[in-house]
Design an enzyme around this catalytic site. Structure first.
Site, PDB file in Angstrom:
ATOM      1  N   ASN A   9       8.801  -3.790  -1.152  1.00  0.00           N
ATOM      2  CA  ASN A   9       9.808  -2.738  -1.026  1.00  0.00           C
ATOM      3  C   ASN A   9      10.514  -2.928   0.319  1.00  0.00           C
ATOM      4  O   ASN A   9       9.961  -2.595   1.353  1.00  0.00           O
ATOM      5  CB  ASN A   9       9.107  -1.369  -1.105  1.00  0.00           C
ATOM      6  N   TRP A  10      11.715  -3.466   0.252  1.00  0.00           N
ATOM      7  CA  TRP A  10      12.444  -3.764   1.497  1.00  0.00           C
ATOM      8  C   TRP A  10      12.998  -2.511   2.156  1.00  0.00           C
ATOM      9  O   TRP A  10      13.454  -2.555   3.290  1.00  0.00           O
ATOM     10  CB  TRP A  10      13.593  -4.746   1.226  1.00  0.00           C
ATOM     11  N   LYS A  11      13.019  -1.405   1.444  1.00  0.00           N
ATOM     12  CA  LYS A  11      13.600  -0.152   1.954  1.00  0.00           C
ATOM     13  C   LYS A  11      15.019  -0.407   2.483  1.00  0.00           C
ATOM     14  O   LYS A  11      15.713  -1.281   1.957  1.00  0.00           O
ATOM     15  CB  LYS A  11      12.682   0.477   3.005  1.00  0.00           C
ATOM     16  N   HIS A  96       9.463   7.439  -4.913  1.00  0.00           N
ATOM     17  CA  HIS A  96       8.832   7.018  -3.657  1.00  0.00           C
ATOM     18  C   HIS A  96       8.725   8.235  -2.730  1.00  0.00           C
ATOM     19  O   HIS A  96       9.609   9.105  -2.722  1.00  0.00           O
ATOM     20  CB  HIS A  96       9.664   5.909  -2.998  1.00  0.00           C
ATOM     21  N   GLU A  98       9.336   8.655   0.262  1.00  0.00           N
ATOM     22  CA  GLU A  98      10.486   8.863   1.151  1.00  0.00           C
ATOM     23  C   GLU A  98      11.632   9.546   0.408  1.00  0.00           C
ATOM     24  O   GLU A  98      12.397  10.313   0.996  1.00  0.00           O
ATOM     25  CB  GLU A  98      10.917   7.512   1.761  1.00  0.00           C
ATOM     26  N   GLU A 168       0.501   5.706  -3.828  1.00  0.00           N
ATOM     27  CA  GLU A 168       0.810   5.494  -2.419  1.00  0.00           C
ATOM     28  C   GLU A 168       0.489   6.762  -1.631  1.00  0.00           C
ATOM     29  O   GLU A 168       1.332   7.679  -1.547  1.00  0.00           O
ATOM     30  CB  GLU A 168       2.292   5.168  -2.240  1.00  0.00           C
ATOM     31  N   GLY A 174       3.388   3.074   6.089  1.00  0.00           N
ATOM     32  CA  GLY A 174       4.009   2.746   7.384  1.00  0.00           C
ATOM     33  C   GLY A 174       3.187   3.159   8.594  1.00  0.00           C
ATOM     34  O   GLY A 174       3.695   3.161   9.706  1.00  0.00           O
ATOM     35  N   SER A 214       0.463   0.498   3.857  1.00  0.00           N
ATOM     36  CA  SER A 214      -0.084  -0.387   4.891  1.00  0.00           C
ATOM     37  C   SER A 214      -0.891  -1.559   4.325  1.00  0.00           C
ATOM     38  O   SER A 214      -1.921  -1.938   4.890  1.00  0.00           O
ATOM     39  CB  SER A 214      -0.915   0.418   5.899  1.00  0.00           C
ATOM     40  N   GLY A 235       5.443  -2.464   1.766  1.00  0.00           N
ATOM     41  CA  GLY A 235       6.659  -2.169   2.520  1.00  0.00           C
ATOM     42  C   GLY A 235       6.840  -3.146   3.672  1.00  0.00           C
ATOM     43  O   GLY A 235       7.316  -4.266   3.497  1.00  0.00           O
ATOM     44  N   GLY A 236       6.421  -2.730   4.854  1.00  0.00           N
ATOM     45  CA  GLY A 236       6.650  -3.508   6.075  1.00  0.00           C
ATOM     46  C   GLY A 236       6.285  -4.977   5.958  1.00  0.00           C
ATOM     47  O   GLY A 236       7.048  -5.861   6.375  1.00  0.00           O
TER      48      GLY A 236
HETATM   49  P1  PGA Z   1       4.134   0.122   3.932  1.00  0.00           P
HETATM   50  O1  PGA Z   1       5.063   0.846   2.859  1.00  0.00           O
HETATM   51  O2  PGA Z   1       3.527  -1.079   3.268  1.00  0.00           O
HETATM   52  O3  PGA Z   1       5.072  -0.246   5.058  1.00  0.00           O
HETATM   53  O4  PGA Z   1       3.094   1.103   4.342  1.00  0.00           O
HETATM   54  C1  PGA Z   1       4.690   0.928   1.505  1.00  0.00           C
HETATM   55  C2  PGA Z   1       5.748   1.629   0.717  1.00  0.00           C
HETATM   56  O5  PGA Z   1       6.377   2.542   1.258  1.00  0.00           O
HETATM   57  O6  PGA Z   1       6.009   1.309  -0.448  1.00  0.00           O
END
Ligand code: PGA
Length: 252
Positions: A9-11, A96, A98, A168, A174, A214, A235-236
Site C-alpha cells: 500500500n503506497w498510500k 482502510h 486512514e 489491520e 505505521g 508494521s 505500508g511503509g
Molecule cells: P504499515 O501500514 O505497514 O506502514 O504499518 C500498513 C497499512 O496501512 O496498510
C-alpha cells in the site's frame, strides 16, 4: 490451499518518477518462481501506466486505494470503480483505517463501496481492525465483527470468494509495533470463523485474510507462518524495493 498474497500500500507517497522506478524494480524482482501473488495499491494516477508493467508480469496486479460509493455523475474529485476498472486495476482497498479516521468513512458507506467494486468486476480488499483503546477495553472482537457484518457481509455467496479481508489493528499501522503472531492468528482465526458461520466451510476456507500493521522483512516470516494468515498488507516497507522483495520471499 489458499495462495499467499502480498499487497503493498503506497498510500499518498512517491512522485511520478519514483513510482515508475519502484514499480519497475518490484516487477523485475518478482520472478516465475515467486509463489505469492503481489498486489500494488498505488495512487489512482499511476494505475494506467503501471498496468503496462503488470501485463508483462502476471504475478503482479494493481489495486486502487479507495473508490467512490457513487456510480457516476456530479461528484467533483471522486473516482468511480468503473474508471478504476477501465484504467487497469483488479482490486480496490475499501475501509482502510486512514479512510475511516480522516475521511469519516463508516461501515454503511463502505458497504456501498464494496457493492460498486464487485459490480464492476473488481475485487475488494476490505480492511478491519480495532484501535488501541478498543483493544484495551477488550472490545476488539466486537469492533471487527461489526465492521465485517455491516461493511462486507451483505455480499452474497457468489461475491464473497472474490473478497480479500485485511486485518489491520490501527495501533500497529505505521507505528513499528506489529501485532505478535499470536495476536494476529487469534484474530484471523476469529474472522475465519465469522466467515464460516455466515457463508459455510467451503467459502471460509477459500478466503484470504491478510495481516497489516508494521510488517517488515524481520517479522514477516513469523506472521505469515500462522495458519490463518494468508499474507500481508504492507505500508511503509512496500516503498523500499529490497525490503518489499524480502517480504514477498517470506511468503513464497
Ligand atoms: P504499515 O501500514 O505497514 O506502514 O504499518 C500498513 C497499512 O496501512 O496498510
Amino acid at each position: 490451499m489458499r495462495n499467499k498474497i502480498i499487497a503493498g500500500n503506497w498510500k499518498m507517497n512517491l512522485d511520478w518518477q519514483e513510482a515508475m522506478e519502484l514499480g519497475n524494480k518490484v516487477a523485475a524482482y518478482v520472478e516465475e518462481s515467486t509463489k505469492a501473488e503481489v498486489i500494488l495499491a498505488v495512487p489512482f494516477l499511476y494505475i494506467p501506466v503501471l498496468s503496462e508493467l503488470t501485463e508483462e508480469q502476471p504475478k503482479i496486479s494493481l489495486a486502487a486505494q479507495n473508490c467512490s460509493e457513487y456510480r457516476k455523475g456530479a461528484y467533483t474529485g471522486e473516482v468511480s470503480a468503473s474508471m478504476i476498472r477501465s484504467a487497469g486495476a483488479k482490486y480496490v482497498i475499501v475501509g482502510h483505517s486512514e479512510r475511516r479516521k480522516y475521511f469519516n468513512e463508516g461501515n454503511d458507506v463502505l458497504a456501498e463501496k464494496v457493492r460498486r467494486v464487485l459490480e464492476n468486476d473488481l475485487q475488494p480488499v476490505y480492511c478491519c481492525g480495532e484501535t488501541l483503546e478498543e483493544r484495551n477495553a477488550a472490545n476488539h472482537f466486537d469492533v471487527v465483527t461489526t465492521q465485517l457484518e455491516t461493511g462486507l457481509f451483505h455480499v452474497n455467496d457468489d461475491g464473497i470468494d472474490k473478497c480479500i479481508i485485511a486485518y489491520e489493528p490501527v495501533w500497529a499501522i505505521g507505528t513499528g509495533v506489529n501485532a505478535s503472531p499470536e495476536q494476529a492468528q487469534e484474530m484471523h482465526h476469529f474472522i475465519r470463523e465469522l466467515v464460516k458461520s455466515k457463508y459455510g466451510n467451503h467459502l471460509s476456507d477459500k478466503i484470504s485474510i491478510l495481516y497489516g500493521g508494521s510488517v517488515t522483512s524481520e517479522n514477516a516470516e513469523q506472521l505469515f507462518k500462522c495458519a490463518d494468515v494468508d499474507g500481508g498488507l504492507v505500508g511503509g516497507a512496500s516503498l523500499k524495493a529490497i525490503e518489499f522483495s524480502e517480504i514477498i520471499d517470506a511468503a513464497s
